[in-house]
Motif scaffolding. Structure first.
Motif, PDB file in Angstrom:
ATOM      1  N   ARG A  65       0.834  -1.212   0.000  1.00  4.88           N
ATOM      2  CA  ARG A  65       0.000   0.000   0.000  1.00  4.88           C
ATOM      3  C   ARG A  65       0.866   1.259   0.000  1.00  4.88           C
ATOM      4  O   ARG A  65       1.776   1.404   0.810  1.00  4.88           O
ATOM      5  CB  ARG A  65      -0.894  -0.014   1.222  1.00  4.88           C
ATOM      6  CG  ARG A  65      -1.866   1.122   1.243  1.00  4.88           C
ATOM      7  CD  ARG A  65      -2.750   1.015   2.425  1.00  4.88           C
ATOM      8  NE  ARG A  65      -3.727   2.095   2.402  1.00  4.88           N
ATOM      9  CZ  ARG A  65      -4.724   2.175   3.207  1.00  4.88           C
ATOM     10  NH1 ARG A  65      -4.908   1.268   4.132  1.00  4.88           N
ATOM     11  NH2 ARG A  65      -5.561   3.177   3.130  1.00  4.88           N
ATOM     12  N   GLY A  66       0.592   2.155  -0.926  1.00  5.32           N
ATOM     13  CA  GLY A  66       1.343   3.397  -1.038  1.00  5.32           C
ATOM     14  C   GLY A  66       2.601   3.276  -1.879  1.00  5.32           C
ATOM     15  O   GLY A  66       3.289   4.255  -2.104  1.00  5.32           O
ATOM     16  N   ASN A  67       2.920   2.087  -2.337  1.00  4.06           N
ATOM     17  CA  ASN A  67       4.102   1.822  -3.163  1.00  4.06           C
ATOM     18  C   ASN A  67       5.382   2.439  -2.595  1.00  4.06           C
ATOM     19  O   ASN A  67       6.063   3.207  -3.260  1.00  4.06           O
ATOM     20  CB  ASN A  67       3.893   2.318  -4.594  1.00  4.06           C
ATOM     21  CG  ASN A  67       2.635   1.766  -5.213  1.00  4.06           C
ATOM     22  OD1 ASN A  67       1.721   2.518  -5.508  1.00  4.06           O
ATOM     23  ND2 ASN A  67       2.563   0.465  -5.386  1.00  4.06           N
ATOM     24  N   PRO A  68       5.735   2.112  -1.345  1.00  2.00           N
ATOM     25  CA  PRO A  68       6.911   2.738  -0.744  1.00  2.00           C
ATOM     26  C   PRO A  68       8.217   2.243  -1.366  1.00  2.00           C
ATOM     27  O   PRO A  68       8.317   1.115  -1.839  1.00  2.00           O
ATOM     28  CB  PRO A  68       6.832   2.303   0.719  1.00  2.00           C
ATOM     29  CG  PRO A  68       6.164   0.970   0.656  1.00  2.00           C
ATOM     30  CD  PRO A  68       5.140   1.125  -0.453  1.00  2.00           C
ATOM     31  N   VAL A  69       9.207   3.121  -1.339  1.00  2.82           N
ATOM     32  CA  VAL A  69      10.552   2.765  -1.778  1.00  2.82           C
ATOM     33  C   VAL A  69      11.160   1.858  -0.719  1.00  2.82           C
ATOM     34  O   VAL A  69      11.181   2.197   0.465  1.00  2.82           O
ATOM     35  CB  VAL A  69      11.415   4.025  -1.990  1.00  2.82           C
ATOM     36  CG1 VAL A  69      12.870   3.666  -2.213  1.00  2.82           C
ATOM     37  CG2 VAL A  69      10.869   4.844  -3.147  1.00  2.82           C
TER      38      VAL A  69
END
Length: 83
Positions: A65-69
């Motif tokens: 969720r949120g496509n974090p690095v």
């Protein structure tokens, strides 16, 4: 795990966000995973060691969720050629 790769010059970095500027001059704000890994020449370094202007390759998770690095790799500068 599927990832998307972002490459650019660091405009700013904090514990939560990385702002990259791409070749066209567009800024891209990326969220960082709490356990983001930062690599320079294959060695893990601190997030604070990344300075403005550094060229990096950031790998972001497509399935979180949120496509974090999740990983930031410092791109080594091109070596100049001598004749």
């Amino acid at each position: 795990m599927a990832n998307v790769i972002h490459t650019g010059r660091v405009r700013s970095v904090s514990q939560q966000r990385l702002v990259l500027v791409d070749d066209t001059g567009a800024a891209n704000t990326l969220s960082l995973a709490p356990d983001v890994r930062v690599l320079r020449e294959g060695q893990q370094v601190s997030l604070r060691s990344i300075q403005e202007g550094t060229v990096v390759r950031a790998s972001a998770s497509l399935y979180t969720r949120g496509n974090p690095v999740t990983e930031i790799e410092v791109v080594p500068p091109a070596r100049s050629r001598t004749r």
